[in-house]
Design a protein around this motif. Structure first.
Motif, PDB file in Angstrom:
ATOM      1  N   ALA A  57      -3.922  11.719  -2.518  1.00 28.91           N
ATOM      2  CA  ALA A  57      -2.827  10.758  -2.638  1.00 28.91           C
ATOM      3  C   ALA A  57      -1.942  10.804  -1.406  1.00 28.91           C
ATOM      4  O   ALA A  57      -1.524   9.764  -0.873  1.00 28.91           O
ATOM      5  CB  ALA A  57      -2.005  11.053  -3.895  1.00 28.91           C
ATOM      6  N   ALA A  58      -1.658  12.007  -0.930  1.00 26.45           N
ATOM      7  CA  ALA A  58      -0.832  12.148   0.274  1.00 26.45           C
ATOM      8  C   ALA A  58      -1.524  11.502   1.474  1.00 26.45           C
ATOM      9  O   ALA A  58      -0.856  10.915   2.339  1.00 26.45           O
ATOM     10  CB  ALA A  58      -0.560  13.620   0.546  1.00 26.45           C
ATOM     11  N   THR A 110       1.219   9.592  -5.179  1.00 22.46           N
ATOM     12  CA  THR A 110       1.533  10.949  -4.733  1.00 22.46           C
ATOM     13  C   THR A 110       2.524  11.614  -5.677  1.00 22.46           C
ATOM     14  O   THR A 110       2.359  12.786  -6.050  1.00 22.46           O
ATOM     15  CB  THR A 110       2.115  10.922  -3.309  1.00 22.46           C
ATOM     16  N   LYS A 111       3.543  10.872  -6.068  1.00 16.63           N
ATOM     17  CA  LYS A 111       4.549  11.418  -6.985  1.00 16.63           C
ATOM     18  C   LYS A 111       3.922  11.806  -8.319  1.00 16.63           C
ATOM     19  O   LYS A 111       4.211  12.876  -8.871  1.00 16.63           O
ATOM     20  CB  LYS A 111       5.659  10.388  -7.203  1.00 16.63           C
ATOM     21  N   SER A 112       3.039  10.948  -8.822  1.00 14.55           N
ATOM     22  CA  SER A 112       2.384  11.224 -10.098  1.00 14.55           C
ATOM     23  C   SER A 112       1.464  12.438  -9.998  1.00 14.55           C
ATOM     24  O   SER A 112       1.468  13.315 -10.870  1.00 14.55           O
ATOM     25  CB  SER A 112       1.589   9.998 -10.544  1.00 14.55           C
ATOM     26  N   ALA A 113       0.666  12.488  -8.932  1.00 12.26           N
ATOM     27  CA  ALA A 113      -0.272  13.601  -8.760  1.00 12.26           C
ATOM     28  C   ALA A 113       0.480  14.916  -8.560  1.00 12.26           C
ATOM     29  O   ALA A 113       0.079  15.962  -9.086  1.00 12.26           O
ATOM     30  CB  ALA A 113      -1.180  13.333  -7.564  1.00 12.26           C
ATOM     31  N   TYR A 114       1.569  14.867  -7.806  1.00 13.15           N
ATOM     32  CA  TYR A 114       2.368  16.068  -7.551  1.00 13.15           C
ATOM     33  C   TYR A 114       2.994  16.578  -8.853  1.00 13.15           C
ATOM     34  O   TYR A 114       2.990  17.789  -9.127  1.00 13.15           O
ATOM     35  CB  TYR A 114       3.446  15.756  -6.525  1.00 13.15           C
ATOM     36  N   LEU A 169       0.832  -1.198   0.000  1.00 17.00           N
ATOM     37  CA  LEU A 169       0.000   0.000   0.000  1.00 17.00           C
ATOM     38  C   LEU A 169       0.873   1.258   0.000  1.00 17.00           C
ATOM     39  O   LEU A 169       0.564   2.246  -0.692  1.00 17.00           O
ATOM     40  CB  LEU A 169      -0.924   0.010   1.221  1.00 17.00           C
ATOM     41  N   ALA A 170       1.964   1.231   0.755  1.00 14.26           N
ATOM     42  CA  ALA A 170       2.869   2.381   0.815  1.00 14.26           C
ATOM     43  C   ALA A 170       3.508   2.641  -0.540  1.00 14.26           C
ATOM     44  O   ALA A 170       3.625   3.798  -0.967  1.00 14.26           O
ATOM     45  CB  ALA A 170       3.939   2.150   1.877  1.00 14.26           C
ATOM     46  N   LEU A 171       3.925   1.574  -1.227  1.00 15.47           N
ATOM     47  CA  LEU A 171       4.515   1.740  -2.560  1.00 15.47           C
ATOM     48  C   LEU A 171       3.512   2.365  -3.524  1.00 15.47           C
ATOM     49  O   LEU A 171       3.851   3.274  -4.296  1.00 15.47           O
ATOM     50  CB  LEU A 171       4.984   0.385  -3.095  1.00 15.47           C
ATOM     51  N   TRP A 172       2.280   1.873  -3.474  1.00 17.47           N
ATOM     52  CA  TRP A 172       1.234   2.410  -4.346  1.00 17.47           C
ATOM     53  C   TRP A 172       0.947   3.866  -4.005  1.00 17.47           C
ATOM     54  O   TRP A 172       0.834   4.714  -4.901  1.00 17.47           O
ATOM     55  CB  TRP A 172      -0.033   1.575  -4.192  1.00 17.47           C
ATOM     56  N   THR A 204      -0.691   7.925   2.028  1.00 13.85           N
ATOM     57  CA  THR A 204       0.603   7.606   2.636  1.00 13.85           C
ATOM     58  C   THR A 204       0.450   7.510   4.153  1.00 13.85           C
ATOM     59  O   THR A 204       1.112   6.694   4.796  1.00 13.85           O
ATOM     60  CB  THR A 204       1.675   8.651   2.281  1.00 13.85           C
ATOM     61  N   TYR A 205      -0.431   8.346   4.724  1.00 14.58           N
ATOM     62  CA  TYR A 205      -0.683   8.274   6.166  1.00 14.58           C
ATOM     63  C   TYR A 205      -1.445   6.996   6.517  1.00 14.58           C
ATOM     64  O   TYR A 205      -1.198   6.385   7.566  1.00 14.58           O
ATOM     65  CB  TYR A 205      -1.468   9.502   6.625  1.00 14.58           C
ATOM     66  N   VAL A 206      -2.355   6.604   5.657  1.00  8.73           N
ATOM     67  CA  VAL A 206      -3.078   5.348   5.879  1.00  8.73           C
ATOM     68  C   VAL A 206      -2.112   4.173   5.863  1.00  8.73           C
ATOM     69  O   VAL A 206      -2.177   3.276   6.713  1.00  8.73           O
ATOM     70  CB  VAL A 206      -4.175   5.154   4.807  1.00  8.73           C
ATOM     71  N   ALA A 207      -1.183   4.182   4.902  1.00  8.84           N
ATOM     72  CA  ALA A 207      -0.200   3.101   4.798  1.00  8.84           C
ATOM     73  C   ALA A 207       0.690   3.052   6.033  1.00  8.84           C
ATOM     74  O   ALA A 207       1.001   1.973   6.551  1.00  8.84           O
ATOM     75  CB  ALA A 207       0.641   3.276   3.538  1.00  8.84           C
ATOM     76  N   ALA A 208       1.119   4.215   6.518  1.00 11.68           N
ATOM     77  CA  ALA A 208       1.973   4.263   7.704  1.00 11.68           C
ATOM     78  C   ALA A 208       1.234   3.741   8.930  1.00 11.68           C
ATOM     79  O   ALA A 208       1.816   3.031   9.769  1.00 11.68           O
ATOM     80  CB  ALA A 208       2.454   5.693   7.948  1.00 11.68           C
ATOM     81  N   THR A 209      -0.040   4.080   9.021  1.00  9.02           N
ATOM     82  CA  THR A 209      -0.841   3.594  10.145  1.00  9.02           C
ATOM     83  C   THR A 209      -1.013   2.082  10.080  1.00  9.02           C
ATOM     84  O   THR A 209      -0.850   1.371  11.092  1.00  9.02           O
ATOM     85  CB  THR A 209      -2.223   4.271  10.143  1.00  9.02           C
ATOM     86  N   LEU A 210      -1.320   1.574   8.897  1.00  8.61           N
ATOM     87  CA  LEU A 210      -1.482   0.130   8.728  1.00  8.61           C
ATOM     88  C   LEU A 210      -0.182  -0.603   9.054  1.00  8.61           C
ATOM     89  O   LEU A 210      -0.203  -1.660   9.703  1.00  8.61           O
ATOM     90  CB  LEU A 210      -1.917  -0.183   7.302  1.00  8.61           C
TER      91      LEU A 210
END
Length: 226
Positions: free
Chosen positions: A197-198, A25-29, A17-20, A201-207
């Motif tokens: 998208a950002a 995020t990189k693409s959207a940014y 999930l973090a990789l995705w 990344t917080y969801v992935a860190a929490t998981l």
């Protein structure tokens, strides 16, 4: 710590999930960085802060990429090089998100206060929780094992509290950018994509923190009972 394939099984979902999320995020940014805005990131944040009566919150540039953050102790909003002086929708969206944290602070938003109070315990748990558990295994000490698990629990608590804080800051940013006419509503798509998208990344860190804690409980709680 000794290699354990089960550890990787536990964290694999969060890792993927973090990789995705990072790729998204990189693409959207990158896409939003190509869309011009009426204000720079710093100017947009200043406008939002001043409109909320927060002239006492200063804005400073900071080195690095996506190192943007709000410091509640110093009451300073620090924006990265690619946000502070950039005049594009990515910069404006990120700056507005950080300004959202300053607004939370000013309004006494409870989850933000709880998150800030949990930072020391989370830092301790993240840095030493695993070492304490390792010490418990080496010395076959059940109290040490549970102390390490308890210490790492602070990381999970911090991440869980952090989620509503970050989502709320983004929601404030989106609403105010449109409300104050900084970004026309029809152009908010790019801003929404960056902030959404950002958020992942917080969801992935929490998981990830939850799965590591579950692994510790599953793997080492059994050891403490033997």
């Amino acid at each position: 710590m000794i290699f354990d394939a089960y550890y990787f099984l536990f964290i694999a979902p969060a890792f993927l999930l973090a990789l995705w999320a990072q790729a998204r995020t990189k693409s959207a940014y990158a896409a939003a960085s190509q869309e011009p805005a009426n204000l720079t990131g710093a100017a947009a944040a200043r406008h939002l802060l001043d409109s909320a009566g927060l002239q006492n919150v200063t804005i400073e540039p900071i080195a690095g990429q996506l190192t943007d953050h709000y410091d509640p102790t110093a009451r300073v909003l620090r924006l990265s090089e690619g946000v502070y002086g950039a005049r594009n929708l990515a910069a404006v969206g990120i700056a507005a998100h950080e300004a959202g944290h300053a607004l939370q602070h000013a309004k006494g938003y409870a989850p933000l206060a709880i998150r800030n109070a949990a930072v020391p315990a989370a830092n301790f748990g993240s840095g030493l929780g695993g070492l304490i558990i390792l010490g418990g295994l080496l010395f076959q000490s059940s109290p040490l094992l549970w102390a390490g698990i308890a210490a790492f629990s602070a990381v999970v608590f911090f991440q869980l509290v952090n989620l509503p804080v970050e989502f709320d800051a983004s929601n404030r940013a989106k609403a105010q950018l449109v409300s104050y006419g900084i970004v026309p509503e029809q152009e908010m798509t790019h801003v929404n994509r960056v902030l959404n998208a950002a958020a992942w990344t917080y969801v992935a860190a929490t998981l990830q923190s939850i799965m590591v804690l579950l692994y510790y409980v599953w793997r080492f709680a059994g050891s403490s009972n033997r």
